[in-house]
Design a protein around this motif. Structure first.
Motif, PDB file in Angstrom:
ATOM      1  N   GLU A  29       0.816  -1.215   0.000  1.00  0.00           N
ATOM      2  CA  GLU A  29       0.000   0.000   0.000  1.00  0.00           C
ATOM      3  C   GLU A  29       0.851   1.268   0.000  1.00  0.00           C
ATOM      4  OE1 GLU A  29      -0.400  -2.402   2.520  1.00  0.00           O
ATOM      5  OE2 GLU A  29      -1.887  -3.454   1.336  1.00  0.00           O
ATOM      6  N   ALA A  30       2.153   1.142   0.106  1.00  0.00           N
ATOM      7  CA  ALA A  30       3.045   2.296   0.233  1.00  0.00           C
ATOM      8  C   ALA A  30       3.305   2.956  -1.119  1.00  0.00           C
ATOM      9  CB  ALA A  30       4.366   1.859   0.850  1.00  0.00           C
ATOM     10  N   SER A  31       3.865   4.127  -1.035  1.00  0.00           N
ATOM     11  CA  SER A  31       4.373   4.825  -2.213  1.00  0.00           C
ATOM     12  C   SER A  31       5.883   4.887  -2.090  1.00  0.00           C
ATOM     13  CB  SER A  31       3.825   6.251  -2.281  1.00  0.00           C
ATOM     14  OG  SER A  31       2.435   6.240  -2.411  1.00  0.00           O
ATOM     15  N   ALA A  32       6.557   4.993  -3.213  1.00  0.00           N
ATOM     16  CA  ALA A  32       8.014   5.070  -3.195  1.00  0.00           C
ATOM     17  C   ALA A  32       8.461   6.245  -4.046  1.00  0.00           C
ATOM     18  CB  ALA A  32       8.619   3.772  -3.712  1.00  0.00           C
ATOM     19  N   LEU A  33       9.432   6.970  -3.554  1.00  0.00           N
ATOM     20  CA  LEU A  33      10.044   8.063  -4.278  1.00  0.00           C
ATOM     21  C   LEU A  33      11.520   7.747  -4.402  1.00  0.00           C
ATOM     22  CD1 LEU A  33      10.043  10.987  -5.441  1.00  0.00           C
ATOM     23  CD2 LEU A  33      10.485  11.759  -3.096  1.00  0.00           C
ATOM     24  N   ILE A  34      12.009   7.689  -5.621  1.00  0.00           N
ATOM     25  CA  ILE A  34      13.418   7.400  -5.860  1.00  0.00           C
ATOM     26  C   ILE A  34      14.135   8.721  -6.090  1.00  0.00           C
ATOM     27  CG2 ILE A  34      15.070   6.203  -7.327  1.00  0.00           C
ATOM     28  CD1 ILE A  34      12.725   4.378  -8.216  1.00  0.00           C
ATOM     29  N   THR A  35      15.129   9.006  -5.279  1.00  0.00           N
ATOM     30  CA  THR A  35      15.929  10.207  -5.478  1.00  0.00           C
ATOM     31  C   THR A  35      17.368   9.805  -5.738  1.00  0.00           C
ATOM     32  OG1 THR A  35      16.366  10.436  -3.115  1.00  0.00           O
ATOM     33  CG2 THR A  35      14.468  11.608  -3.979  1.00  0.00           C
ATOM     34  N   TYR A  36      18.013  10.547  -6.591  1.00  0.00           N
ATOM     35  CA  TYR A  36      19.418  10.271  -6.870  1.00  0.00           C
ATOM     36  C   TYR A  36      20.092  11.561  -7.308  1.00  0.00           C
ATOM     37  CZ  TYR A  36      17.722   9.840 -11.699  1.00  0.00           C
ATOM     38  OH  TYR A  36      17.119  10.065 -12.904  1.00  0.00           O
ATOM     39  N   GLY A  37      21.401  11.555  -7.313  1.00  0.00           N
ATOM     40  CA  GLY A  37      22.184  12.758  -7.564  1.00  0.00           C
ATOM     41  C   GLY A  37      22.505  13.003  -9.021  1.00  0.00           C
ATOM     42  N   GLY A  38      23.771  13.045  -9.331  1.00  0.00           N
ATOM     43  CA  GLY A  38      24.247  13.516 -10.620  1.00  0.00           C
ATOM     44  C   GLY A  38      24.011  12.608 -11.806  1.00  0.00           C
ATOM     45  N   GLY A  39      23.492  11.439 -11.632  1.00  0.00           N
ATOM     46  CA  GLY A  39      23.172  10.593 -12.771  1.00  0.00           C
ATOM     47  C   GLY A  39      23.930   9.280 -12.829  1.00  0.00           C
ATOM     48  N   SER A  40      24.926   9.078 -11.960  1.00  0.00           N
ATOM     49  CA  SER A  40      25.683   7.821 -12.011  1.00  0.00           C
ATOM     50  C   SER A  40      24.799   6.625 -11.672  1.00  0.00           C
ATOM     51  CB  SER A  40      26.892   7.872 -11.080  1.00  0.00           C
ATOM     52  OG  SER A  40      26.486   8.039  -9.743  1.00  0.00           O
ATOM     53  N   ALA A  41      23.803   6.822 -10.819  1.00  0.00           N
ATOM     54  CA  ALA A  41      22.884   5.720 -10.483  1.00  0.00           C
ATOM     55  C   ALA A  41      22.082   5.317 -11.708  1.00  0.00           C
ATOM     56  CB  ALA A  41      21.957   6.131  -9.348  1.00  0.00           C
ATOM     57  N   LYS A  42      21.718   6.274 -12.525  1.00  0.00           N
ATOM     58  CA  LYS A  42      20.983   5.975 -13.756  1.00  0.00           C
ATOM     59  C   LYS A  42      21.914   5.321 -14.778  1.00  0.00           C
ATOM     60  CE  LYS A  42      17.290   7.359 -16.451  1.00  0.00           C
ATOM     61  NZ  LYS A  42      15.964   6.995 -16.119  1.00  0.00           N
ATOM     62  N   ARG A  43      23.082   5.913 -14.972  1.00  0.00           N
ATOM     63  CA  ARG A  43      24.031   5.369 -15.952  1.00  0.00           C
ATOM     64  C   ARG A  43      24.509   3.975 -15.573  1.00  0.00           C
ATOM     65  NH1 ARG A  43      25.941  10.613 -15.462  1.00  0.00           N
ATOM     66  NH2 ARG A  43      27.649   9.900 -14.137  1.00  0.00           N
ATOM     67  N   GLY A  44      24.664   3.717 -14.281  1.00  0.00           N
ATOM     68  CA  GLY A  44      25.145   2.421 -13.820  1.00  0.00           C
ATOM     69  C   GLY A  44      24.078   1.345 -13.745  1.00  0.00           C
ATOM     70  N   GLY A  45      22.822   1.707 -14.006  1.00  0.00           N
ATOM     71  CA  GLY A  45      21.752   0.727 -14.027  1.00  0.00           C
ATOM     72  C   GLY A  45      21.046   0.519 -12.694  1.00  0.00           C
ATOM     73  N   LEU A  46      21.465   1.236 -11.646  1.00  0.00           N
ATOM     74  CA  LEU A  46      20.846   1.048 -10.335  1.00  0.00           C
ATOM     75  C   LEU A  46      19.376   1.456 -10.331  1.00  0.00           C
ATOM     76  CD1 LEU A  46      21.040   0.300  -7.366  1.00  0.00           C
ATOM     77  CD2 LEU A  46      21.859   2.626  -6.908  1.00  0.00           C
ATOM     78  N   ILE A  47      19.040   2.545 -10.985  1.00  0.00           N
ATOM     79  CA  ILE A  47      17.649   3.004 -11.013  1.00  0.00           C
ATOM     80  C   ILE A  47      16.767   1.961 -11.688  1.00  0.00           C
ATOM     81  CG2 ILE A  47      16.075   4.804 -11.828  1.00  0.00           C
ATOM     82  CD1 ILE A  47      17.977   5.641  -9.522  1.00  0.00           C
ATOM     83  N   ASP A  48      17.250   1.376 -12.775  1.00  0.00           N
ATOM     84  CA  ASP A  48      16.478   0.334 -13.451  1.00  0.00           C
ATOM     85  C   ASP A  48      16.301  -0.892 -12.550  1.00  0.00           C
ATOM     86  OD1 ASP A  48      16.118   1.814 -15.774  1.00  0.00           O
ATOM     87  OD2 ASP A  48      17.986   1.076 -16.659  1.00  0.00           O
ATOM     88  N   ARG A  49      17.328  -1.243 -11.776  1.00  0.00           N
ATOM     89  CA  ARG A  49      17.213  -2.379 -10.847  1.00  0.00           C
ATOM     90  C   ARG A  49      16.208  -2.076  -9.749  1.00  0.00           C
ATOM     91  NH1 ARG A  49      23.012  -2.860  -9.092  1.00  0.00           N
ATOM     92  NH2 ARG A  49      22.095  -3.993  -7.363  1.00  0.00           N
ATOM     93  N   ILE A  50      16.225  -0.854  -9.230  1.00  0.00           N
ATOM     94  CA  ILE A  50      15.266  -0.463  -8.193  1.00  0.00           C
ATOM     95  C   ILE A  50      13.853  -0.521  -8.744  1.00  0.00           C
ATOM     96  CG2 ILE A  50      14.456   1.466  -6.786  1.00  0.00           C
ATOM     97  CD1 ILE A  50      17.438   2.298  -6.542  1.00  0.00           C
ATOM     98  N   LYS A  51      13.655  -0.001  -9.949  1.00  0.00           N
ATOM     99  CA  LYS A  51      12.322  -0.033 -10.569  1.00  0.00           C
ATOM    100  C   LYS A  51      11.845  -1.462 -10.758  1.00  0.00           C
ATOM    101  CE  LYS A  51      12.404   4.329 -13.083  1.00  0.00           C
ATOM    102  NZ  LYS A  51      12.384   4.931 -14.436  1.00  0.00           N
ATOM    103  N   ALA A  52      12.741  -2.361 -11.130  1.00  0.00           N
ATOM    104  CA  ALA A  52      12.354  -3.765 -11.327  1.00  0.00           C
ATOM    105  C   ALA A  52      11.899  -4.391 -10.007  1.00  0.00           C
ATOM    106  CB  ALA A  52      13.527  -4.551 -11.912  1.00  0.00           C
ATOM    107  N   VAL A  53      12.614  -4.113  -8.919  1.00  0.00           N
ATOM    108  CA  VAL A  53      12.224  -4.644  -7.612  1.00  0.00           C
ATOM    109  C   VAL A  53      10.876  -4.075  -7.202  1.00  0.00           C
ATOM    110  CG1 VAL A  53      12.792  -4.638  -5.152  1.00  0.00           C
ATOM    111  CG2 VAL A  53      14.562  -5.129  -6.826  1.00  0.00           C
TER     112      VAL A  53
END
Length: 63
Positions: A29-53
């Motif tokens: 029932e929760a909501s999730a907000l993903i925050t990240y900094g300069g873009g390395s999390a996106k470039r490294g694939g971490l954001i995509d892994r978080i979204k998949a989970v």
């Protein structure tokens, strides 16, 4: 303007190898907000892994 009270408890998960703990702390029932900094999390694939989970956990995930 309407008067209102807002209570917004926040659970921040940060650090190495913490992705596996998402399933233990986020309810369906929760909501999730993903925050990240300069873009390395996106470039490294971490954001995509978080979204998949999160997508496995939530049926109403919006991007």
């Amino acid at each position: 303007m309407f008067n209102f009270d807002l209570c917004n408890p926040t659970h921040i998960i940060f650090g190495k190898d913490r992705l596996d703990s998402l399933d233990n702390v986020i309810s369906k029932e929760a909501s999730a907000l993903i925050t990240y900094g300069g873009g390395s999390a996106k470039r490294g694939g971490l954001i995509d892994r978080i979204k998949a989970v999160l997508k496995e956990k939530f049926t109403n995930l919006e991007e």
